[in-house]
Design an enzyme around this catalytic site. Structure first.
Site, PDB file in Angstrom:
ATOM      1  N   ASP A  61       3.819 -35.195  22.542  1.00 24.13           N
ATOM      2  CA  ASP A  61       5.020 -35.845  22.021  1.00 24.13           C
ATOM      3  C   ASP A  61       5.904 -34.818  21.324  1.00 24.13           C
ATOM      4  O   ASP A  61       5.660 -34.446  20.181  1.00 24.13           O
ATOM      5  CB  ASP A  61       4.584 -36.950  21.044  1.00 24.13           C
ATOM      6  CG  ASP A  61       5.767 -37.580  20.325  1.00 24.13           C
ATOM      7  OD1 ASP A  61       6.926 -37.259  20.682  1.00 24.13           O
ATOM      8  OD2 ASP A  61       5.526 -38.375  19.410  1.00 24.13           O
TER       9      ASP A  61
ATOM     10  N   GLU B 161       2.639  -7.310   6.347  1.00 23.89           N
ATOM     11  CA  GLU B 161       2.045  -7.213   5.010  1.00 23.89           C
ATOM     12  C   GLU B 161       1.696  -8.621   4.541  1.00 23.89           C
ATOM     13  O   GLU B 161       2.346  -9.587   4.925  1.00 23.89           O
ATOM     14  CB  GLU B 161       3.037  -6.559   4.049  1.00 23.89           C
ATOM     15  CG  GLU B 161       3.300  -5.107   4.423  1.00 23.89           C
ATOM     16  CD  GLU B 161       4.421  -4.457   3.641  1.00 23.89           C
ATOM     17  OE1 GLU B 161       4.414  -3.219   3.548  1.00 23.89           O
ATOM     18  OE2 GLU B 161       5.311  -5.166   3.146  1.00 23.89           O
TER      19      GLU B 161
ATOM     20  N   GLU C  99      -1.918  -4.254   4.359  1.00 19.51           N
ATOM     21  CA  GLU C  99      -1.213  -4.130   5.642  1.00 19.51           C
ATOM     22  C   GLU C  99      -2.228  -3.745   6.706  1.00 19.51           C
ATOM     23  O   GLU C  99      -3.125  -2.933   6.467  1.00 19.51           O
ATOM     24  CB  GLU C  99      -0.118  -3.052   5.545  1.00 19.51           C
ATOM     25  CG  GLU C  99       0.572  -2.771   6.872  1.00 19.51           C
ATOM     26  CD  GLU C  99       1.748  -1.790   6.748  1.00 19.51           C
ATOM     27  OE1 GLU C  99       2.524  -1.893   5.781  1.00 19.51           O
ATOM     28  OE2 GLU C  99       1.869  -0.918   7.633  1.00 19.51           O
TER      29      GLU C  99
ATOM     30  N   HIS D 202       8.173  -4.963   8.919  1.00 16.65           N
ATOM     31  CA  HIS D 202       9.012  -3.963   9.579  1.00 16.65           C
ATOM     32  C   HIS D 202       8.821  -4.122  11.078  1.00 16.65           C
ATOM     33  O   HIS D 202       7.699  -4.326  11.537  1.00 16.65           O
ATOM     34  CB  HIS D 202       8.600  -2.546   9.177  1.00 16.65           C
ATOM     35  CG  HIS D 202       8.761  -2.261   7.724  1.00 16.65           C
ATOM     36  ND1 HIS D 202       8.189  -1.174   7.105  1.00 16.65           N
ATOM     37  CD2 HIS D 202       9.431  -2.939   6.758  1.00 16.65           C
ATOM     38  CE1 HIS D 202       8.510  -1.179   5.823  1.00 16.65           C
ATOM     39  NE2 HIS D 202       9.253  -2.247   5.584  1.00 16.65           N
TER      40      HIS D 202
ATOM     41  N   ARG E 251      13.783   5.830   3.456  1.00 11.87           N
ATOM     42  CA  ARG E 251      13.279   4.461   3.428  1.00 11.87           C
ATOM     43  C   ARG E 251      14.156   3.493   2.654  1.00 11.87           C
ATOM     44  O   ARG E 251      13.772   2.358   2.399  1.00 11.87           O
ATOM     45  CB  ARG E 251      11.851   4.424   2.873  1.00 11.87           C
ATOM     46  CG  ARG E 251      10.822   4.891   3.880  1.00 11.87           C
ATOM     47  CD  ARG E 251       9.406   4.904   3.315  1.00 11.87           C
ATOM     48  NE  ARG E 251       8.542   5.723   4.156  1.00 11.87           N
ATOM     49  CZ  ARG E 251       7.660   5.242   5.017  1.00 11.87           C
ATOM     50  NH1 ARG E 251       7.480   3.955   5.139  1.00 11.87           N
ATOM     51  NH2 ARG E 251       6.923   6.059   5.745  1.00 11.87           N
TER      52      ARG E 251
ATOM     53  N   GLU F 112      13.049   1.731  13.155  1.00 10.97           N
ATOM     54  CA  GLU F 112      12.292   0.762  12.352  1.00 10.97           C
ATOM     55  C   GLU F 112      13.280  -0.119  11.614  1.00 10.97           C
ATOM     56  O   GLU F 112      14.019   0.353  10.742  1.00 10.97           O
ATOM     57  CB  GLU F 112      11.394   1.497  11.347  1.00 10.97           C
ATOM     58  CG  GLU F 112      10.596   0.560  10.463  1.00 10.97           C
ATOM     59  CD  GLU F 112       9.940   1.274   9.288  1.00 10.97           C
ATOM     60  OE1 GLU F 112      10.619   2.066   8.600  1.00 10.97           O
ATOM     61  OE2 GLU F 112       8.743   1.044   9.063  1.00 10.97           O
TER      62      GLU F 112
ATOM     63  N   ARG G 116      13.857  -2.765   8.899  1.00  9.80           N
ATOM     64  CA  ARG G 116      13.010  -3.024   7.727  1.00  9.80           C
ATOM     65  C   ARG G 116      13.273  -4.370   7.045  1.00  9.80           C
ATOM     66  O   ARG G 116      12.599  -4.725   6.089  1.00  9.80           O
ATOM     67  CB  ARG G 116      13.191  -1.893   6.717  1.00  9.80           C
ATOM     68  CG  ARG G 116      12.745  -0.546   7.278  1.00  9.80           C
ATOM     69  CD  ARG G 116      13.140   0.622   6.390  1.00  9.80           C
ATOM     70  NE  ARG G 116      12.508   0.603   5.084  1.00  9.80           N
ATOM     71  CZ  ARG G 116      11.270   1.010   4.838  1.00  9.80           C
ATOM     72  NH1 ARG G 116      10.528   1.483   5.798  1.00  9.80           N
ATOM     73  NH2 ARG G 116      10.770   0.944   3.613  1.00  9.80           N
TER      74      ARG G 116
HETATM   75  P1  ADP Z   1       5.119   3.201   8.689  1.00  6.22           P
HETATM   76  O1  ADP Z   1       5.202   4.691   8.660  1.00  6.22           O
HETATM   77  O2  ADP Z   1       6.483   2.585   8.636  1.00  6.22           O
HETATM   78  O3  ADP Z   1       4.179   2.626   7.669  1.00  6.22           O
HETATM   79  P2  ADP Z   1       3.137   2.341  10.639  1.00  6.22           P
HETATM   80  O4  ADP Z   1       2.364   3.535  11.052  1.00  6.22           O
HETATM   81  O5  ADP Z   1       2.499   1.448   9.634  1.00  6.22           O
HETATM   82  O6  ADP Z   1       4.592   2.834  10.169  1.00  6.22           O
HETATM   83  O7  ADP Z   1       3.489   1.441  11.916  1.00  6.22           O
HETATM   84  C1  ADP Z   1       4.139   1.949  13.027  1.00  6.22           C
HETATM   85  C2  ADP Z   1       4.246   0.901  14.118  1.00  6.22           C
HETATM   86  O8  ADP Z   1       5.129   1.417  15.124  1.00  6.22           O
HETATM   87  C3  ADP Z   1       2.931   0.609  14.835  1.00  6.22           C
HETATM   88  O9  ADP Z   1       2.842  -0.768  15.124  1.00  6.22           O
HETATM   89  C4  ADP Z   1       3.080   1.429  16.134  1.00  6.22           C
HETATM   90  O10 ADP Z   1       2.296   0.936  17.219  1.00  6.22           O
HETATM   91  C5  ADP Z   1       4.542   1.250  16.406  1.00  6.22           C
HETATM   92  N1  ADP Z   1       5.105   2.219  17.357  1.00  6.22           N
HETATM   93  C6  ADP Z   1       4.702   3.485  17.633  1.00  6.22           C
HETATM   94  N2  ADP Z   1       5.430   4.021  18.629  1.00  6.22           N
HETATM   95  C7  ADP Z   1       6.328   3.078  19.025  1.00  6.22           C
HETATM   96  C8  ADP Z   1       7.343   3.006  20.024  1.00  6.22           C
HETATM   97  N3  ADP Z   1       7.613   4.039  20.822  1.00  6.22           N
HETATM   98  N4  ADP Z   1       8.034   1.849  20.136  1.00  6.22           N
HETATM   99  C9  ADP Z   1       7.793   0.789  19.325  1.00  6.22           C
HETATM  100  N5  ADP Z   1       6.859   0.808  18.381  1.00  6.22           N
HETATM  101  C10 ADP Z   1       6.121   1.919  18.212  1.00  6.22           C
HETATM  102 MG    MG Z   2       7.134   0.680   8.024  1.00  9.74          MG
HETATM  103 MG    MG Z   3       3.964  -1.359   4.456  1.00  4.83          MG
HETATM  104 MG    MG Z   4       3.277   0.745   7.628  1.00  2.00          MG
HETATM  105 MG    MG Z   5       0.797   2.629   8.358  1.00  2.00          MG
END
Ligand code: ADP
Ligand code: MG
Ligand code: MG
Ligand code: MG
Ligand code: MG
Length: 441
Positions: free
Chosen positions: A52, A132, A193, A242, A313, A330, A332
């Site tokens: 539904d 997170e 995270e 992010h 950042r 990224e 954010r």
């Molecule tokens: P941060 O430095 O912002 O804490 P993280 O290492 O926690 O970053 O997370 C990075 C994320 O980006 C992961 O999920 C990773 O798989 C993803 N990532 C890495 N390379 C690529 C890409 N080419 N395209 C999209 N996402 C990516």
């Molecule tokens: Mg990040």
């Molecule tokens: Mg974080």
């Molecule tokens: Mg991170």
């Molecule tokens: Mg990380």
């Protein structure tokens, strides 16, 4: 790997599966789930299972309520808990109309549609979200905002009391085919995270939904409470999601160009410009709660200004240092209370539009924007993200481009929900007001 109906039947027999949960998400990203005994699997895989639709938020009106769930067999997975009455599997479903057409307001459908546009332009979107969340103590079975531990960023035992729970979440997600990259304590007390490897937009949105209920379930089993609420604690970091994004073309990262400034391609720049152009409206989707806007304030690594930068950042969009195949942007601003399908769909649609129009973004910023005065911000044309849900709803309402991409049904319903949420909040009298005014006015 499950590729067809026969694979599903075989997996059911091999693992002695007794129940199958058919899952989909409503417009707000809440998982809905109907369980069928394994005897119904043939019917589910051929005709689908009716439900539904008028009882689901943002779906359909009562007079057109019959909807059908069509399992996406590639999402078949065995759930690792609750086996005392038999093994349980799940499949994520597409929502169809009784006549067999896909339902145009199904969040998975909306995302697929934008992904198809990308494909027609020769691109595939890769998405890697960083979720997170907080772990809080429970008292008398009720969630509190008392942190489960008093650890900070990257701390570990004995301060980090959640190591074992985090590992169990990681192991469970691994069982469910996640490729986990890292897990760590976050900045706030009780905040964590867990990062998993990026993938195509649909698989990743499915993963976000799964990630959230796995985390909640494991926490519950351990007698604590997990929440993805964006800002549960005043005066400390909130929880973001992010979204790391890149486009592939012919198997290569289309955001990388070793010959260009910052080693990022014009495609990446156009994409960034498109996202920045629509971000105020996207906030209504990616930051859908009144509470979401209490996270997007200065001082906690959450973005406030609509800028992009290299590794800085403080920007809305950051270009993390890795290049080559890992070149990515990224974003954010999103938080984990969003519907990931609609969030990824609107980001991708905006980015693709930037590429179509070959729009160049304003200059990147390499300084801390939070140190600029109001006049300096104005001089440099730096705008801010919406300060409230109502404000972001105003932007989404005006955004005819996103209305077309999301479809009128989704657009109308997101706005209706956002306005209702805001109105419910607006009339409340908060503790802060009582403390502030009761004795002084
Ligand atoms: P941060 O430095 O912002 O804490 P993280 O290492 O926690 O970053 O997370 C990075 C994320 O980006 C992961 O999920 C990773 O798989 C993803 N990532 C890495 N390379 C690529 C890409 N080419 N395209 C999209 N996402 C990516
Ligand atoms: Mg990040
Ligand atoms: Mg974080
Ligand atoms: Mg991170
Ligand atoms: Mg990380």
């Amino acid at each position: 790997k499950i590729n067809n109906k026969e694979d599903v039947i075989k997996a059911i027999e091999t693992h002695n599966v007794k129940f199958i949960r058919l899952q989909f998400t409503d417009i707000q990203g809440t998982v809905k789930d109907v369980e069928i005994p394994v005897t119904q699997i043939e019917k589910a895989l051929t005709a689908g299972i009716s439900f539904d639709g008028s009882s689901i938020e943002g779906m359909v009106r009562i007079q057109e309520s019959d909807m059908v769930l069509r399992p996406d067999i590639r999402t078949f997975a065995i759930l690792p808990w609750g086996r005392n009455k038999g093994v349980v599997a799940r499949m994520i479903c597409d929502v169809h109309l009784p006549d067999g057409r896909p339902f145009e307001a199904d969040p998975r459908y909306v995302l697929r549609k934008v992904m198809k546009e990308a494909e027609e332009m020769g691109f595939q979107l890769n998405v890697g979200p960083e979720l997170e969340f907080f772990l809080f103590a429970k008292e008398n079975g009720k969630a509190t905002t008392i942190p489960n531990d008093y650890g900070r960023y990257f701390e570990f035992a004995p301060t980090d009391l959640a190591e074992d729970i985090r590992r169990e979440i990681v192991l469970t997600l691994t069982d469910l085919d996640f490729d986990i990259e890292a897990s760590h304590h976050e900045c706030a007390f009780g905040q964590h995270e867990i990062d998993f490897k990026y993938g195509d937009a649909l698989t990743t949105a499915d993963n976000v939904v799964t990630f959230k209920y796995v985390t909640r379930t494991i926490a519950k089993i351990h007698g604590i409470h997990a929440t993805f609420m964006p800002k549960p604690i005043f005066n400390d970091s909130g929880s973001g999601m992010h979204v790391n994004l890149s486009l592939s073309k012919d198997g290569k990262n289309a955001f990388y160009d070793p010959d260009k400034d910052m080693q990022i391609s014009d495609i990446a720049r156009y994409f960034i410009a498109g996202v920045m152009e629509h971000i105020k409206a996207i906030c209504c989707i990616a930051n859908p709660l009144v509470n979401s806007y209490k996270r997007i304030v200065p001082g906690y690594e959450a973005p406030v200004y609509i800028t992009w930068s290299g590794a800085n950042r403080s920007s809305l969009i950051r270009i993390p240092t890795p290049r080559g195949n890992s070149t990515r942007t990224e974003l954010r601003s999103p938080d984990p209370s969003c519907n990931p399908y609609l969030t990824f769909a609107s980001i991708l649609a905006a980015g693709l539009e930037g590429i179509r129009q070959q729009k160049m973004p304003a200059k990147s910023v390499d300084y801390n924007i939070f140190e600029l005065t109001k006049e300096e911000l104005k001089e440099r044309g730096i705008e801010t993200l919406p300060g409230t849900l109502n404000e972001s709803a105003d932007h989404l309402e005006k955004d005819t481009f996103l209305r077309e991409k999301l479809g009128a049904h989704v657009h109308d319903n997101i706005l209706r929900l956002a306005r209702a949420e805001w109105d419910a909040y607006r009339v409340q009298v908060h503790d802060w007001e009582i403390e502030r005014y009761l004795n002084t006015v």
